[in-house]
Design an enzyme around this catalytic site. Structure first.
Site, PDB file in Angstrom:
ATOM      1  N   GLY A 179       0.784  -1.197   0.234  1.00 38.34           N
ATOM      2  CA  GLY A 179       0.094   0.117  -0.253  1.00 38.34           C
ATOM      3  C   GLY A 179       0.567   1.046  -0.127  1.00 38.34           C
ATOM      4  O   GLY A 179       2.094   0.895  -0.361  1.00 38.34           O
ATOM      5  N   HIS A 236       2.362   4.367  -5.236  1.00 41.78           N
ATOM      6  CA  HIS A 236       2.981   5.366  -5.650  1.00 41.78           C
ATOM      7  C   HIS A 236       3.112   5.270  -7.458  1.00 41.78           C
ATOM      8  O   HIS A 236       3.274   4.221  -8.010  1.00 41.78           O
ATOM      9  CB  HIS A 236       4.487   6.159  -5.260  1.00 41.78           C
ATOM     10  CG  HIS A 236       5.085   4.584  -4.760  1.00 41.78           C
ATOM     11  ND1 HIS A 236       5.991   4.015  -6.061  1.00 41.78           N
ATOM     12  CD2 HIS A 236       5.645   4.499  -4.198  1.00 41.78           C
ATOM     13  CE1 HIS A 236       6.636   3.348  -5.291  1.00 41.78           C
ATOM     14  NE2 HIS A 236       6.649   3.363  -3.483  1.00 41.78           N
ATOM     15  N   GLU A 237       3.943   5.974  -8.036  1.00 39.39           N
ATOM     16  CA  GLU A 237       3.995   5.940  -9.017  1.00 39.39           C
ATOM     17  C   GLU A 237       5.060   4.138  -9.639  1.00 39.39           C
ATOM     18  O   GLU A 237       4.825   4.316 -10.706  1.00 39.39           O
ATOM     19  CB  GLU A 237       4.930   6.669 -10.197  1.00 39.39           C
ATOM     20  CG  GLU A 237       4.070   8.250 -10.438  1.00 39.39           C
ATOM     21  CD  GLU A 237       2.547   7.875 -11.219  1.00 39.39           C
ATOM     22  OE1 GLU A 237       2.752   7.348 -12.341  1.00 39.39           O
ATOM     23  OE2 GLU A 237       1.531   8.138 -10.282  1.00 39.39           O
ATOM     24  N   GLY A 238       5.456   4.064  -9.025  1.00 38.68           N
ATOM     25  CA  GLY A 238       6.136   2.481  -8.998  1.00 38.68           C
ATOM     26  C   GLY A 238       5.034   1.956  -8.478  1.00 38.68           C
ATOM     27  O   GLY A 238       5.695   0.849  -9.808  1.00 38.68           O
ATOM     28  N   HIS A 239       4.572   1.801  -8.083  1.00 37.52           N
ATOM     29  CA  HIS A 239       3.428   0.627  -7.759  1.00 37.52           C
ATOM     30  C   HIS A 239       2.325   1.036  -9.681  1.00 37.52           C
ATOM     31  O   HIS A 239       1.881  -0.119 -10.017  1.00 37.52           O
ATOM     32  CB  HIS A 239       2.632   0.331  -6.368  1.00 37.52           C
ATOM     33  CG  HIS A 239       3.027   0.812  -5.610  1.00 37.52           C
ATOM     34  ND1 HIS A 239       3.343   2.005  -4.727  1.00 37.52           N
ATOM     35  CD2 HIS A 239       4.147  -0.430  -5.358  1.00 37.52           C
ATOM     36  CE1 HIS A 239       3.962   1.386  -3.732  1.00 37.52           C
ATOM     37  NE2 HIS A 239       4.198  -0.359  -3.463  1.00 37.52           N
ATOM     38  N   ASP A 278      13.788  -3.450  -5.365  1.00 37.03           N
ATOM     39  CA  ASP A 278      13.596  -4.204  -3.724  1.00 37.03           C
ATOM     40  C   ASP A 278      13.788  -5.942  -4.446  1.00 37.03           C
ATOM     41  O   ASP A 278      13.627  -6.486  -4.817  1.00 37.03           O
ATOM     42  CB  ASP A 278      12.429  -5.330  -3.534  1.00 37.03           C
ATOM     43  CG  ASP A 278      12.143  -3.799  -3.295  1.00 37.03           C
ATOM     44  OD1 ASP A 278      11.770  -3.066  -1.726  1.00 37.03           O
ATOM     45  OD2 ASP A 278      10.833  -2.727  -3.477  1.00 37.03           O
ATOM     46  N   GLN A 298      14.575  -8.769  -3.014  1.00 37.76           N
ATOM     47  CA  GLN A 298      13.337  -9.575  -2.743  1.00 37.76           C
ATOM     48  C   GLN A 298      12.930 -10.688  -3.717  1.00 37.76           C
ATOM     49  O   GLN A 298      12.144 -11.916  -3.779  1.00 37.76           O
ATOM     50  CB  GLN A 298      12.401  -8.849  -2.382  1.00 37.76           C
ATOM     51  CG  GLN A 298      10.347  -8.681  -2.565  1.00 37.76           C
ATOM     52  CD  GLN A 298      10.079  -7.873  -1.989  1.00 37.76           C
ATOM     53  OE1 GLN A 298       9.360  -7.641  -0.883  1.00 37.76           O
ATOM     54  NE2 GLN A 298       9.146  -7.249  -2.810  1.00 37.76           N
ATOM     55  N   LEU A 312      11.477   6.343  -5.505  1.00 38.17           N
ATOM     56  CA  LEU A 312      10.100   6.202  -4.923  1.00 38.17           C
ATOM     57  C   LEU A 312      10.041   5.064  -4.689  1.00 38.17           C
ATOM     58  O   LEU A 312      10.698   4.226  -4.139  1.00 38.17           O
ATOM     59  CB  LEU A 312       9.083   6.142  -6.202  1.00 38.17           C
ATOM     60  CG  LEU A 312       9.309   7.098  -7.331  1.00 38.17           C
ATOM     61  CD1 LEU A 312       7.844   7.145  -8.103  1.00 38.17           C
ATOM     62  CD2 LEU A 312       8.609   7.994  -6.499  1.00 38.17           C
ATOM     63  N   SER A 313       9.762   5.231  -3.412  1.00 40.52           N
ATOM     64  CA  SER A 313       9.724   4.358  -2.369  1.00 40.52           C
ATOM     65  C   SER A 313       8.243   4.685  -1.250  1.00 40.52           C
ATOM     66  O   SER A 313       8.478   6.076  -0.623  1.00 40.52           O
ATOM     67  CB  SER A 313      10.945   4.307  -1.301  1.00 40.52           C
ATOM     68  OG  SER A 313      10.785   3.239   0.422  1.00 40.52           O
TER      69      SER A 313
END
Length: 282
Positions: free
Chosen positions: A31, A34-37, A150, A153, A184-185
């Site tokens: 959740g 941001h723009e990465g998501h 990540d 991950q 972005l994070s």
């Protein structure tokens, strides 16, 4: 878009939407999107017919002194972003839906989880592998999308899918950055204005080393030294390493295979991670 809270509802929705020859895409998130998501969602929409996003702040991947209680949350904002980007199913379970009373089975990753972040966050990747494995079983996607920031991950999840014979393709999407280079994070919101300026040292160190690499530098020690020159602005450097992209073991010098330059550092109380791939011709 359907917003679903329970596993039973999710499975029913997946059955109803996954008709024959329909490809299912999945982007698991914690959740505060941001723009990465958004890039993950857009990649899923481009490659798949049915798209699922999960929002779940996974308690078992946080250490005792980490930021589980303060991790940024804004569900209504996240739900709107998913709606706007054409997500088909948003799965937002509560903690007891994922870990009901009596839960005691965990996925324990191997060597690939031990270096880098694994050395500083004991149990973290076990928590990641467990929740992702559970979400994969719930969503039953054909393809799952993760961000390059990540990287470890992604490597842990990819190894898990191979070792546990999960029929899911793992796709890594390049890191999305602000115009000034900051990766972005969701945790960037912790940074004060002054801390954010100092946080730029992380990406600048990576970019400086990458520029020397592109100019022909292959010595691992020199590449690390170039990056480290820029990292004096951080408050604490946790690690700065050049590793093999495949097994995350220290890269040989001179570089003979594609390597990952990766860093974890604290600016104020905020832990930042970032990386850049240094590809060699195959």
């Amino acid at each position: 878009m359907q917003t679903i809270r329970t596993v039973a509802e999710l499975r029913q929705a997946v059955i109803q939407t996954r008709r024959p020859n329909k490809r299912g895409g999945f982007a698991p998130t914690m959740g505060y999107l941001h723009e990465g998501h958004r890039a993950l969602i857009e990649a899923s929409r481009a490659q798949c017919d049915v798209n699922v996003v999960s929002i779940f702040v996974n308690p078992i991947q946080f250490g005792p002194n980490e930021d589980l209680g303060t991790y940024p949350r804004d569900f209504l904002r996240d739900e709107q972003l998913c709606q706007d980007t054409g997500v088909g199913i948003l799965f937002a379970p509560g903690t007891t839906e994922i870990y009901p009373a009596g839960f005691e089975t965990f996925v324990e990753p191997g060597e690939i989880a031990k270096p880098l972040c694994g050395a500083f966050r004991p149990g973290h990747f076990g928590g990641v592998a467990t929740v992702v494995c559970k979400l994969f079983n719930m969503v039953q996607p054909d393809v799952a999308f993760f961000g390059q920031k990540d990287f470890q991950q992604c490597a842990v999840v990819r190894r898990m899918t191979v070792d546990l014979d999960l029929p899911i393709k793992i796709i890594t999407i390049p890191t999305v950055r602000e115009a000034d280079g900051l990766a972005l994070s969701s945790r960037n919101r912790y940074l004060s204005q002054q801390e954010r300026q100092r946080a730029l040292a992380v990406s600048r160190g990576l970019f400086a080393a990458a520029e020397k690499f592109q100019a022909g530098e292959r010595d691992v020690g020199r590449l690390l030294a170039i990056a480290k020159q820029h990292l004096t602005a951080v408050d604490r450097l946790e690690y700065l390493d050049l590793v093999d992209c495949g097994d995350l073991k220290p890269a040989d010098s001179p570089l003979r295979s594609t390597a990952l330059l990766c860093v974890a550092a604290y600016v104020g109380s905020t832990r930042l991670i970032d990386n850049i791939i240094m590809p060699l011709p195959t």
